[in-house]
Design an enzyme around this catalytic site. Sequence first.
Site: not given
Length: 538
Positions: A329-330
């Site tokens: 979840e960057v």
Amino acid sequence: MSWCFYYYPTLFIIAFSFCISQTLAAKISQTHNSLPFIWPLPAKFTFGNDSLSVDPSLSLIGNAAASAIVRTAFDRYKGIVFRNGNSFGGFLRTVTVDYDVTKLNVVVNSKSEELQLGVDESYNLFVSKDTTGSGKVTIEANTVFGALRGLETFSQLCSFDYSTKTVQIDKAPWSIRDKPRFPYRGLMLDTSRHYLPVDVIKQIIESMSYAKLNVLHWHIIDDQSFPLEVPTYPKLWKGSYSKWERYTVEDAYEIVNFSKMRGINVMAEVDVPGHAKSWGTGYPDLWPSPSCRMPLDVSKKFTFDVLSGILTDMRKIFPFELFHLGGDEVHTGCWTNTSHVNKWLENLNMTANDAYEHFVLRAQNMALSKNWSPVNWEETFNTFPTKLHPRTVVHNWLGPGVCPRVVAKGLRCIFSNQGVWYLDHLDVPWDEVYNAEPLEGIHKASEQKLVLGGEVCMWGETADTSDVQQTIWPRAAAAAERLWSERQSTSTGKSDSTALLRLQYFRCLLNRRGVPAAPVTNFYGRTAPIGPGSCFDQ
């Protein structure tokens, strides 16, 4: 059953629950006569129809008595087995009892007590009567950790007989030859979303050993808080919720050592470059800007100096060969929207995705330099699969079908499909957890070996000390049997009452051992019973 609610029509639900509990309790009792209620189910076993009494002064013999790990475990299990106190062996007893089993013989073939991935956890357990009529119990194992698994099974064979006030081993003679299906059988615990006291973590570790889970994935740090002491960068734990919600280095050592005594590895996680906003509370330069705080600033040498310092300090604490580096979840908007980071990208002719890859691979190299094998969430594989180091372990979570693609590329995989093995998803019933298969879609033996196993994930947004154990158990036990027991020998689904009855029995065993495991069949996990009834129906 009509009498159960004939006189009390307004109490139909409660009365119906009472009747069902009576019925299921009887069914469990009947099933117990034809199938052993051992969880997880052993690989191979035979049993008979005799009962043997066990001496409350049971002694440990065999070469394993020289091992502190085995001796401590023996004392621990002795306390569990004889938890009813002294009334059956002390001043309240007026009749002398000749106990059948007075000694437990534990034999271990290796003196090594190194706990690493793939350590031999197999064991053989034999219960019989010798020619003199005395009971004989022997556990044979190649390692002390196999002996621990055998002790857990032995403890489950023992039950307290209230009529004679003695501990009995029913269905003797026993012959059990057992080993785990997968080397990695984990539970992830999130202590960033809600702080969990050390004693609570230790209670969870203790309960893991009852289900033969062997890896605690400790998700220590996240956006919300940074509770761990890092001596090299002492301001990091300013990101904790409060000065009372922190873990010292000594706390972390204690958790690792407590786990090892139960045959459980601790895999720590430092999730980068996203999920790290709390780092900047102590060191604001780690943020791209005060108004844009994640992911960590990829353009600064200081960011990687801090990460290196964290890993150096943590390597002194966590001996397990796997270390989790996150990578999920960057969202790179802060990089492209912050002028100095964007300029750095332009100077290096990088896109934001290139910078994401750069950060993950640099973190991997740090871990590799410390002789860790890096574990990353699946987004790293989905984005740049050919760039990951060959020692990478890809951790599935987004959905099914990931591990087949990972092992086809020659990488190792851990299964945690959120649809079935995320414990914070309270609407996932026990049978969906139980029926999940880590090897689904993988048919080549060479690729199946690359699936290390799996873990259930206890994310902490809605779980703290008040409800974390009820959320973990009993559904985590369903996954534990899937990871330990041979697939072809375990029953599946709600339509097969054997699995349900055995899980209900195990849930009640957990309750008797002080673990607040929730009812098995409630629609939502961790919810309380709806009315009176037997433990075995809830």
